[in-house]
Design a protein around this motif. Sequence first.
Motif, PDB file in Angstrom:
ATOM      1  N   THR A 112       0.831  -1.209   0.000  1.00  0.00           N
ATOM      2  CA  THR A 112       0.000   0.000   0.000  1.00  0.00           C
ATOM      3  C   THR A 112       0.866   1.261   0.000  1.00  0.00           C
ATOM      4  OG1 THR A 112      -1.788  -1.141   1.167  1.00  0.00           O
ATOM      5  CG2 THR A 112      -1.762   1.258   1.281  1.00  0.00           C
ATOM      6  N   PRO A 139      -5.877   5.934   1.672  1.00  0.00           N
ATOM      7  CA  PRO A 139      -7.062   5.249   2.217  1.00  0.00           C
ATOM      8  C   PRO A 139      -7.738   4.317   1.217  1.00  0.00           C
ATOM      9  CG  PRO A 139      -7.082   7.559   2.833  1.00  0.00           C
ATOM     10  CD  PRO A 139      -5.991   7.399   1.823  1.00  0.00           C
ATOM     11  N   ALA A 140      -7.738   4.708  -0.082  1.00  0.00           N
ATOM     12  CA  ALA A 140      -8.366   3.847  -1.090  1.00  0.00           C
ATOM     13  C   ALA A 140      -7.605   2.537  -1.239  1.00  0.00           C
ATOM     14  CB  ALA A 140      -8.433   4.582  -2.425  1.00  0.00           C
ATOM     15  N   LEU A 149      -8.141   0.422   1.851  1.00  0.00           N
ATOM     16  CA  LEU A 149      -9.468  -0.198   1.858  1.00  0.00           C
ATOM     17  C   LEU A 149      -9.530  -1.396   0.922  1.00  0.00           C
ATOM     18  CD1 LEU A 149     -12.387  -0.090   2.844  1.00  0.00           C
ATOM     19  CD2 LEU A 149     -12.903   1.486   0.948  1.00  0.00           C
ATOM     20  N   LEU A 179      -7.751  -4.257   2.614  1.00  0.00           N
ATOM     21  CA  LEU A 179      -8.570  -4.829   3.683  1.00  0.00           C
ATOM     22  C   LEU A 179      -9.706  -5.672   3.124  1.00  0.00           C
ATOM     23  CD1 LEU A 179      -8.770  -1.827   6.185  1.00  0.00           C
ATOM     24  CD2 LEU A 179      -7.476  -3.945   6.456  1.00  0.00           C
ATOM     25  N   LEU A 180     -10.332  -5.197   2.048  1.00  0.00           N
ATOM     26  CA  LEU A 180     -11.420  -5.971   1.438  1.00  0.00           C
ATOM     27  C   LEU A 180     -10.912  -7.298   0.885  1.00  0.00           C
ATOM     28  CD1 LEU A 180     -13.429  -3.166  -0.431  1.00  0.00           C
ATOM     29  CD2 LEU A 180     -14.124  -4.435   1.623  1.00  0.00           C
TER      30      LEU A 180
END
Length: 380
Positions: A173, A199-200, A203, A206-207
């Motif tokens: 990331t 943040p994108a 996310l 994490l998904l």
Amino acid sequence: MSETANKSLIMSDAASRRQWISGLLGQGLLFLITSLSTFAVFFIFYFILKDAIPFFKLEGIREFFTSSRWYPSGNPAEFGALPIFTGTALVTLGAIVVAVPLGIAASVCLSDLLPFNVRQIVKPVIEILAAIPSVAYGFFALVVFAPLLQNHGGAILSAGVWIVLGPIFALLTVVLGDLILDKLRAKANPKVAGAIVFPALGLLALLFLYRLSSQLSGVEISSGTNALNVSIILGIMALPTVVSVSEDALQAAGRELREGSYALGATRAETIIKTIIPASISGILAAVILGVMRAIGETMVVWMASGNAARMPEPIYNMLQPIRTLTATIAGDMGEADHVTGSSRFHVLFAMAFCLLAFSFIMNLASEIIVKRSRKKLGK
């Protein structure tokens, strides 16, 4: 008086000859001492190869490397070692997946993130793992971890995804975010773009991890003595080596390099990923190689907790099935082989030992070549 002093400072031919001979003898003795390890390696290769060649002469090479039928006590005996090589590769790769991300992430935390007082406590605790006997690891894998895998395998796999893949995706990331920001630097405000990009990406990571862990949570494991069990334990055993050597390499990069990066406006993440890790890549690579050698040469854990099934996993990447490795086969079958007459079952174990030794030797040579190339690129 000055002439007398000058004569006393001039060494006679006999004294000069004695000094030359003593220096030559000293250099020869030091050279002999430093060459003992090299001679030991050559002798090990010689004695193992001496007992491995009769097997290849009698049975041939093709069956040994390509056949999946391992029946050394059959009539006639069959010595297809492909399942054993496959099992060794599976547990080694699994140990790498466990040890390398966690080890490098831990070493980065120890060298650049944690306070000095905390690092002085955490690092010795990690190194204590190397002092635990391998038979204790094997007993734990057989008695404690194998039943856990068999009864709660899905939950353990789901937690393992976050533990092992979490540090990898965190680094990805940061790296991908920096690359995207470099391309958008001329078109958008860096602060606004950073507030959106990182943040994108986080996310999305994490998904993905949540989706993967959800799928693995429903997996059922029929036997806890399998390749996954051994891989996790071997990864833990290799972890102290990877952490200790990597942390030393990161510390060797020096405070000046970090301060120079900060002075140019780099953040801590950019300094670690773009400056410190590339400068320490040779030491990190050496740590990974040492960890791999620790995993591939381990005997007791794989002998006790792998299931010792000399068959090909179906499919070949399935780590939830029992396997057998080279080291476990050598340790387990040596007592049953005919040492007196020198049967094929006896010589095949030396053939396996030679393959294991040759692989380790090639890996070390490859690591030396890569380290030298990386040092040339960095101008060292």
